[in-house]
Design a protein around this motif. Structure first.
Motif, mmCIF file in Angstrom:
data_model
loop_
_atom_site.group_PDB
_atom_site.id
_atom_site.type_symbol
_atom_site.label_atom_id
_atom_site.label_comp_id
_atom_site.label_asym_id
_atom_site.label_seq_id
_atom_site.Cartn_x
_atom_site.Cartn_y
_atom_site.Cartn_z
ATOM 1 N N GLN A 76 -70.348 7.916 113.778
ATOM 2 C CA GLN A 76 -70.945 6.596 113.902
ATOM 3 C C GLN A 76 -69.865 5.589 114.280
ATOM 4 O O GLN A 76 -68.750 5.656 113.760
ATOM 5 C CB GLN A 76 -71.618 6.187 112.591
ATOM 6 N N PRO A 77 -70.179 4.627 115.145
ATOM 7 C CA PRO A 77 -69.148 3.710 115.633
ATOM 8 C C PRO A 77 -68.476 2.869 114.548
ATOM 9 O O PRO A 77 -67.264 2.735 114.548
ATOM 10 C CB PRO A 77 -69.893 2.811 116.620
ATOM 11 N N GLY A 78 -69.238 2.303 113.632
ATOM 12 C CA GLY A 78 -68.641 1.450 112.606
ATOM 13 C C GLY A 78 -67.870 0.292 113.211
ATOM 14 O O GLY A 78 -66.753 -0.008 112.778
ATOM 15 N N LEU A 79 -68.442 -0.365 114.198
ATOM 16 C CA LEU A 79 -67.748 -1.414 114.942
ATOM 17 C C LEU A 79 -67.243 -2.539 114.046
ATOM 18 O O LEU A 79 -66.085 -2.945 114.136
ATOM 19 C CB LEU A 79 -68.653 -1.983 116.036
ATOM 20 N N LYS A 80 -68.096 -3.036 113.182
ATOM 21 C CA LYS A 80 -67.707 -4.127 112.283
ATOM 22 C C LYS A 80 -66.583 -3.682 111.356
ATOM 23 O O LYS A 80 -65.620 -4.418 111.129
ATOM 24 C CB LYS A 80 -68.924 -4.594 111.481
ATOM 25 N N GLU A 81 -66.691 -2.467 110.823
ATOM 26 C CA GLU A 81 -65.673 -1.950 109.913
ATOM 27 C C GLU A 81 -64.319 -1.816 110.605
ATOM 28 O O GLU A 81 -63.293 -2.145 110.019
ATOM 29 C CB GLU A 81 -66.086 -0.597 109.324
ATOM 30 N N TRP A 82 -64.313 -1.354 111.867
ATOM 31 C CA TRP A 82 -63.045 -1.203 112.586
ATOM 32 C C TRP A 82 -62.443 -2.557 112.935
ATOM 33 O O TRP A 82 -61.228 -2.747 112.832
ATOM 34 C CB TRP A 82 -63.213 -0.333 113.830
ATOM 35 N N GLU A 83 -63.283 -3.505 113.322
ATOM 36 C CA GLU A 83 -62.756 -4.841 113.599
ATOM 37 C C GLU A 83 -62.208 -5.465 112.313
ATOM 38 O O GLU A 83 -61.128 -6.062 112.325
ATOM 39 C CB GLU A 83 -63.827 -5.743 114.211
ATOM 40 N N ASP A 84 -62.928 -5.310 111.207
ATOM 41 C CA ASP A 84 -62.451 -5.828 109.920
ATOM 42 C C ASP A 84 -61.139 -5.167 109.511
ATOM 43 O O ASP A 84 -60.216 -5.828 109.032
ATOM 44 C CB ASP A 84 -63.489 -5.616 108.817
ATOM 45 N N ARG A 85 -61.045 -3.858 109.680
ATOM 46 C CA ARG A 85 -59.821 -3.118 109.340
ATOM 47 C C ARG A 85 -58.652 -3.611 110.196
ATOM 48 O O ARG A 85 -57.554 -3.853 109.691
ATOM 49 C CB ARG A 85 -60.050 -1.619 109.556
ATOM 50 N N TYR A 86 -58.889 -3.781 111.482
ATOM 51 C CA TYR A 86 -57.855 -4.282 112.394
ATOM 52 C C TYR A 86 -57.373 -5.665 111.936
ATOM 53 O O TYR A 86 -56.168 -5.906 111.815
ATOM 54 C CB TYR A 86 -58.417 -4.336 113.818
#
Length: 173
Positions: A76-86
Motif C-alpha cells: 500500500q502506498p501510505g503516501l501521507k505516512e511517508w510524507e509525515d516520516r520525511y
C-alpha cells in the motif's frame, strides 16, 4: 520544494532500481523518490527525468524493478505516512552536524559528530551533486536539509581495529 540542490538522475535511477521497492510522489513537501534506504527531494525537471529512467507509469505507487521493467508492488502506498516520516526526519535533524573524516571503509565514507561514527555508501552520496551539510535525525542522516539517507550498519567501522575510538564511545552495544 527543491529548486537548488541537483541530483545525478542516472545514478539516482540506478540506486533506486537496485534497492527493491521504490515510489515517486508529488506532495506538499516536494517531489519525493522514496525507497527503503533513502528519500530524495528532487526538483521538477529532474523528477520527470528520474521517472522516465525508472519507467514509472504512475506516481504514488510502489514498484520494483524486474528484467522486463518496473512491476507494481502489492504494498500500500501510505503516501501521507511517508510524507509525515520525511518531514519528521527533516524537523528532527540535530543541529550538530556530522563531518567527513576523509576515511573510506568498504565503499563508504565515514562521518562523525565527535561521539560516534556513521558510514554512508559512496554510491548514495554520488547521487547528490552537493552534500555540504549532514546532520543526524534519529537513525537517519539528513543532507542539506532536503534528502534523507540511511547509514550503513555500524559493523563497517566497529570491526576496524585501526579506527580511533572517540572519547565516550561505547562500541560494545
Amino acid at each position: 520544494m527543491n529548486d537548488s540542490f541537483f541530483v545525478d538522475t542516472k545514478k539516482v535511477a540506478k540506486q533506486a532500481s537496485g534497492l527493491g521497492e521504490f515510489m515517486m510522489i508529488e506532495c506538499d513537501s516536494g517531489n519525493l523518490l522514496v525507497t527503503g534506504q533513502f528519500v530524495l527531494n528532487i526538483m521538477p525537471e529532474q523528477f520527470f527525468s528520474v521517472r522516465c529512467k525508472l519507467e514509472i507509469p504512475r506516481l504514488g505507487v510502489w514498484y520494483f524493478q524486474t528484467k522486463d521493467g518496473p512491476m507494481k508492488s502489492e504494498r500500500q502506498p501510505g503516501l501521507k505516512e511517508w510524507e509525515d516520516r520525511y518531514n519528521f526526519w527533516l524537523d528532527n535533524a540535530e543541529k550538530k552536524r556530522i563531518i567527513n573524516t576523509r576515511i573510506e571503509l568498504g565503499g563508504c565514507n565515514l562521518y562523525t559528530d565527535g561521539v560516534t561514527y556513521k558510514a554512508i555508501k559512496q554510491e548514495r552520496l554520488g547521487m547528490l551533486q552537493q552534500a555540504d551539510e549532514l546532520a543526524l535525525s534519529g537513525s537517519m542522516i539528513v543532507i542539506d536539509g532536503m534528502h534523507v539517507i540511511a547509514p550503513v550498519t555500524d559493523n563497517v567501522w566497529k570491526n576496524n581495529k585501526w579506527l580511533c575510538r572517540l572519547s565516550g564511545m561505547d562500541i560494545e552495544d
